[in-house]
Design an enzyme around this catalytic site. Structure first.
Site, PDB file in Angstrom:
ATOM      1  N   HIS A  46       0.877  -1.187   0.000  1.00 17.15           N
ATOM      2  CA  HIS A  46       0.000   0.000   0.000  1.00 17.15           C
ATOM      3  C   HIS A  46       0.909   1.231   0.000  1.00 17.15           C
ATOM      4  CE1 HIS A  46      -3.699  -2.352   0.911  1.00 17.15           C
ATOM      5  NE2 HIS A  46      -2.777  -3.193   1.338  1.00 17.15           N
ATOM      6  N   HIS A  50      -1.575   3.382  -5.108  1.00 17.64           N
ATOM      7  CA  HIS A  50      -1.679   1.919  -5.110  1.00 17.64           C
ATOM      8  C   HIS A  50      -3.102   1.463  -5.368  1.00 17.64           C
ATOM      9  CE1 HIS A  50      -2.762   2.860  -0.915  1.00 17.64           C
ATOM     10  NE2 HIS A  50      -3.477   1.756  -0.958  1.00 17.64           N
ATOM     11  N   ASP A  52      -5.860  -1.248  -4.228  1.00 17.86           N
ATOM     12  CA  ASP A  52      -6.261  -2.238  -3.223  1.00 17.86           C
ATOM     13  C   ASP A  52      -6.795  -3.473  -3.942  1.00 17.86           C
ATOM     14  OD1 ASP A  52      -5.733  -0.682  -1.000  1.00 17.86           O
ATOM     15  OD2 ASP A  52      -7.833  -0.419  -0.411  1.00 17.86           O
ATOM     16  N   HIS A  56      -7.884  -7.447   0.471  1.00 15.96           N
ATOM     17  CA  HIS A  56      -7.482  -6.528   1.546  1.00 15.96           C
ATOM     18  C   HIS A  56      -8.627  -6.302   2.536  1.00 15.96           C
ATOM     19  CE1 HIS A  56      -5.534  -3.217   3.552  1.00 15.96           C
ATOM     20  NE2 HIS A  56      -6.275  -2.278   3.019  1.00 15.96           N
ATOM     21  N   HIS A 157     -15.127   0.468   1.749  1.00 24.43           N
ATOM     22  CA  HIS A 157     -14.431  -0.685   1.161  1.00 24.43           C
ATOM     23  C   HIS A 157     -15.417  -1.831   0.893  1.00 24.43           C
ATOM     24  CE1 HIS A 157     -10.575   1.136   2.609  1.00 24.43           C
ATOM     25  NE2 HIS A 157     -10.049   0.462   1.609  1.00 24.43           N
ATOM     26  N   GLU A 169      -5.806   4.446  -4.359  1.00 28.48           N
ATOM     27  CA  GLU A 169      -5.613   5.394  -3.255  1.00 28.48           C
ATOM     28  C   GLU A 169      -4.239   6.046  -3.369  1.00 28.48           C
ATOM     29  OE1 GLU A 169      -8.303   2.891  -0.011  1.00 28.48           O
ATOM     30  OE2 GLU A 169      -6.200   2.377  -0.276  1.00 28.48           O
TER      31      GLU A 169
HETATM   32 ZN   LIG Z   1      -7.915   0.808   0.897  1.00 30.50          ZN
END
Ligand SMILES: [Zn+2]
Length: 205
Positions: A46, A50, A52, A56, A157, A169
């Site tokens: 992360h 990046h 996800d 995650h 999320h 992100e």
């Molecule tokens: Zn995240």
């Protein structure tokens, strides 16, 4: 023209508190007489800009190598919002006519990638749902998370998980004009990993 929307990865780049900051271990150094220079990167996945992976935030959900890569390349809309710190963005904070498979949101609440601030603006589950209804398959943010810093339930999320939408992100969006672009932000093919750094760029169209 390409806009680079990735922060510089260096020892000064901040990562989530408690996560592993980037470090470079030099194994061979030409300046010291070695025939080549060679080094090892150790860092969280992360890291800076990046992607996800669903694994995650979803038990048994796909890891980053299992994601379709076409999600991370293609038409994109960059929007700049007047976000309040420590708040979640709602659908009403976005332009009413927004309609794009990929939406990047510049909240302006995480201005310095070398200085972690916990009061960044997150995304409400309603906003994620709203963008899903507007055909979005990927949403990106300049913040280090789509959920508030102290969130335990990770409702945003989980909404991404429900609709199988991708998350970017840690983007650096402040110097890019709002508008339509082509996004290129491919994650590495890291088997079993819960995220991957990306070199994120926006190409003018
Ligand atoms: Zn995240």
């Amino acid at each position: 023209m390409l806009y680079d929307i990735s922060p510089l990865i260096s020892e000064h780049l901040s990562v989530w508190p408690g996560d592993t900051p980037p470090g470079r271990e030099v194994l061979l150094d030409m300046a010291q007489g070695a025939p080549i220079s060679l080094s090892t990167l150790r860092a969280t996945v992360h890291l800076g800009a990046h992607a996800d992976a669903p694994s995650h935030y979803g038990l048994g959900a796909p890891a980053i190598h299992e994601r379709r890569i076409d999600v991370y390349v293609g038409p994109c809309e960059l929007v700049r919002v007047r976000a309040k710190r420590n708040r979640c963005l709602e659908p009403a904070d976005l332009p009413e006519q927004i309609q794009s498979p990929r939406v990047l949101i510049d909240t302006g609440t995480y201005p310095d990638p070398s200085q972690f601030n916990i009061d960044f603006a997150a995304l409400s589950p309603a906003l994620v749902e709203f963008l899903h209804e507007r055909a979005a398959i990927l949403v990106g943010t300049d913040a280090p998370s789509v959920d508030p810093f102290d969130s335990k339930e990770l409702l945003a999320h989980k909404t991404f998980l429900r609709y199988d939408m991708a998350i970017l992100e840690g983007l650096v969006l402040k110097d890019v004009p709002e508008g339509s672009y082509e996004l290129i932000a491919l994650p590495l093919r890291l088997e079993g990993f819960d995220a991957s750094p990306v070199r994120a760029v926006l190409r003018t169209i």
